[in-house]
Design an enzyme around this catalytic site. Sequence first.
Site, short mmCIF file in Angstrom:
data_model
loop_
_atom_site.label_atom_id
_atom_site.label_comp_id
_atom_site.label_asym_id
_atom_site.label_seq_id
_atom_site.Cartn_x
_atom_site.Cartn_y
_atom_site.Cartn_z
N ARG A 170 35.63 -13.35 -10.13
CA ARG A 170 34.58 -12.52 -10.89
C ARG A 170 33.29 -13.32 -11.13
NH1 ARG A 170 35.97 -8.02 -13.55
NH2 ARG A 170 38.07 -7.49 -13.35
N ARG A 203 31.73 -1.89 -13.71
CA ARG A 203 31.95 -3.11 -13.90
C ARG A 203 31.29 -3.88 -14.98
NH1 ARG A 203 36.55 -3.87 -10.83
NH2 ARG A 203 36.25 -2.90 -8.69
N ILE A 204 31.89 -4.91 -15.58
CA ILE A 204 31.15 -5.98 -16.55
C ILE A 204 30.30 -6.86 -15.89
CG2 ILE A 204 31.65 -7.41 -18.48
CD1 ILE A 204 34.03 -5.83 -19.22
N HIS A 237 25.45 4.96 -21.67
CA HIS A 237 26.77 5.03 -22.14
C HIS A 237 27.03 6.39 -22.77
CE1 HIS A 237 30.44 3.47 -23.65
NE2 HIS A 237 30.35 4.04 -24.79
N GLY A 280 28.21 -8.59 -23.87
CA GLY A 280 29.58 -7.97 -24.71
C GLY A 280 29.73 -6.73 -23.85
#
Length: 210
Positions: free
Chosen positions: A69, A95-96, A113, A147
């Site tokens: 990652r 994906r973060i 979001h 976050g």
Amino acid sequence: MRCVILASGSGTLTQAVLDAFPAGRPGTGVDVVAVGSDQPGAGALERAERAGLPTFCEPLPRGATAAERASWNERLARSTAAHRPDWVVSAGFMRILGPAFLEAFPDRIINTHPALLPSFPGAHAVRDALAHGVKVTGSTIHLLDGGVDTGPIIAQVPVPVLPGDDEASLHERIREVERAELVEVLRFLAEGELTVEGRHTRGYPPAERE
């Protein structure tokens, strides 16, 4: 303002931006210079190609380790930086983004979001809102931080939950306001100045929209 869009899916948000700021048309203030994805067959890439825009893809293997990652974030950051964006837009990018990417574009990545954060973060926001029985949900546009959907909020638009709503019908109404608000935020960023003070952003919406 040079802008790179990241998207994982069909690209309806991407299309809204491309429609508002057509490639090669001067005077819009926003120049979408590339669209990237983590999914080789993403509809967002096809939409960008039809618009004559450069595309790139950096797949992340299923079950990737922490080291994989981290390497993926570095590759994605390099591919994005190659287009010299002023802003990066995560428009349905599932994906973060890790430290290597965030550090490459500090306070220059915005995300959409489908909920009124801080309520219902994560990948199932619409489903979670329905399960909780809320009467109002909506869309949030915020800066990305380390976050999950925790960055400073730029804009929020409420959407009522109607009797008989299911996840699909509610999500589509949220997408409608999300597309319009994302275009307005990008137009503002091209012309105005967004300042960040801790958890607070200043400048948007401009006074004439308040």
